[in-house]
Scaffold this motif. Sequence first.
Motif, PDB file in Angstrom:
ATOM      1  N   SER A 140     114.101   0.280  39.986  1.00  7.73           N
ATOM      2  CA  SER A 140     114.436   0.814  38.867  1.00  7.73           C
ATOM      3  C   SER A 140     113.236   0.880  38.002  1.00  7.73           C
ATOM      4  O   SER A 140     113.052   2.006  37.458  1.00  7.73           O
ATOM      5  CB  SER A 140     115.544   0.267  38.103  1.00  7.73           C
ATOM      6  N   ILE A 141     112.536   0.054  38.132  1.00  6.64           N
ATOM      7  CA  ILE A 141     111.131  -0.104  37.290  1.00  6.64           C
ATOM      8  C   ILE A 141     110.092   1.015  37.966  1.00  6.64           C
ATOM      9  O   ILE A 141     109.611   1.652  37.231  1.00  6.64           O
ATOM     10  CB  ILE A 141     110.372  -1.254  37.254  1.00  6.64           C
ATOM     11  N   PHE A 142     110.101   0.849  39.160  1.00  8.64           N
ATOM     12  CA  PHE A 142     109.285   1.811  39.843  1.00  8.64           C
ATOM     13  C   PHE A 142     109.803   3.386  39.672  1.00  8.64           C
ATOM     14  O   PHE A 142     108.692   4.099  39.196  1.00  8.64           O
ATOM     15  CB  PHE A 142     109.340   1.584  41.642  1.00  8.64           C
ATOM     16  N   LEU A 143     110.952   3.601  39.851  1.00  7.98           N
ATOM     17  CA  LEU A 143     111.310   4.735  39.476  1.00  7.98           C
ATOM     18  C   LEU A 143     111.020   5.287  38.136  1.00  7.98           C
ATOM     19  O   LEU A 143     110.627   6.638  38.023  1.00  7.98           O
ATOM     20  CB  LEU A 143     112.775   4.950  39.839  1.00  7.98           C
ATOM     21  N   ALA A 144     111.408   4.423  37.150  1.00  2.24           N
ATOM     22  CA  ALA A 144     111.137   4.788  35.549  1.00  2.24           C
ATOM     23  C   ALA A 144     109.655   4.940  35.541  1.00  2.24           C
ATOM     24  O   ALA A 144     109.190   6.141  34.908  1.00  2.24           O
ATOM     25  CB  ALA A 144     111.628   3.688  34.998  1.00  2.24           C
ATOM     26  N   SER A 145     108.836   4.222  36.031  1.00  2.00           N
ATOM     27  CA  SER A 145     107.328   4.154  35.749  1.00  2.00           C
ATOM     28  C   SER A 145     106.670   5.448  36.284  1.00  2.00           C
ATOM     29  O   SER A 145     105.605   6.214  35.879  1.00  2.00           O
ATOM     30  CB  SER A 145     106.744   2.898  36.386  1.00  2.00           C
ATOM     31  N   TYR A 146     107.064   5.679  37.664  1.00  2.89           N
ATOM     32  CA  TYR A 146     106.361   6.588  38.358  1.00  2.89           C
ATOM     33  C   TYR A 146     106.939   8.139  38.299  1.00  2.89           C
ATOM     34  O   TYR A 146     106.310   9.146  38.893  1.00  2.89           O
ATOM     35  CB  TYR A 146     105.922   6.320  39.755  1.00  2.89           C
ATOM     36  N   PHE A 147     108.335   8.126  38.046  1.00  3.17           N
ATOM     37  CA  PHE A 147     109.055   9.404  38.242  1.00  3.17           C
ATOM     38  C   PHE A 147     109.559  10.020  36.753  1.00  3.17           C
ATOM     39  O   PHE A 147     109.426  10.895  36.140  1.00  3.17           O
ATOM     40  CB  PHE A 147     109.645   9.344  39.291  1.00  3.17           C
ATOM     41  N   ILE A 148     110.603   8.993  36.172  1.00  2.00           N
ATOM     42  CA  ILE A 148     111.296   9.381  35.323  1.00  2.00           C
ATOM     43  C   ILE A 148     110.560   9.644  33.804  1.00  2.00           C
ATOM     44  O   ILE A 148     110.579  10.639  33.110  1.00  2.00           O
ATOM     45  CB  ILE A 148     112.519   8.540  35.041  1.00  2.00           C
ATOM     46  N   ASN A 149     109.853   8.482  33.495  1.00  2.00           N
ATOM     47  CA  ASN A 149     108.922   8.475  32.388  1.00  2.00           C
ATOM     48  C   ASN A 149     107.949   9.417  32.040  1.00  2.00           C
ATOM     49  O   ASN A 149     107.445  10.102  31.121  1.00  2.00           O
ATOM     50  CB  ASN A 149     108.596   7.103  31.960  1.00  2.00           C
TER      51      ASN A 149
END
Length: 174
Positions: A140-149
Amino acid sequence: MNKRTTKLALSSLFLSIGLLLPFLTGQIPAIAKIALPMHYPIFLCGLILGPKPGLLIGIICPLLRSLLFSMPMLYPTAIAMAVELGAYGLIAGLIYNCRKEKNLFDIYLSIIPAMLAGRILGGITTALLLGLKGSDYSMSIFLASYFINCAAGIVAELLLIPPITRFLASSITK
């Protein structure tokens, strides 16, 4: 001016832009995460100059910026960014160089896989670096950092990089 000198001069220009452009957004980190200012010159370098300069400038830019200006932090951010941006320049340049038409579709066909691969490699690098330090790094941190945010920044890159590439490529070849 010969081709080698032109490539060196343009590589230096893209590196300089990559070092300076973040100053426009650096005062507001939330904006910088949306604008992704270091990405543009790296993609342009790979697309216009090819995979080798794209890779080298992609690796050098965040590391040099970290050493000169202490932003981004060297560990783990600048190191992970060096992997991510190096992949952008390399992959975008490799795919675009293989395309015959060099049209708008070819630019998209080059930057989208480069974006995905760079983000995945950056995330893996971050996970490895933080793992060495004993920190947790979840999916979830990876997805947030590299895609969502940074979704707005990804859209902006998809809208801006192709026309800028076409303009610069036509200006340089004249």
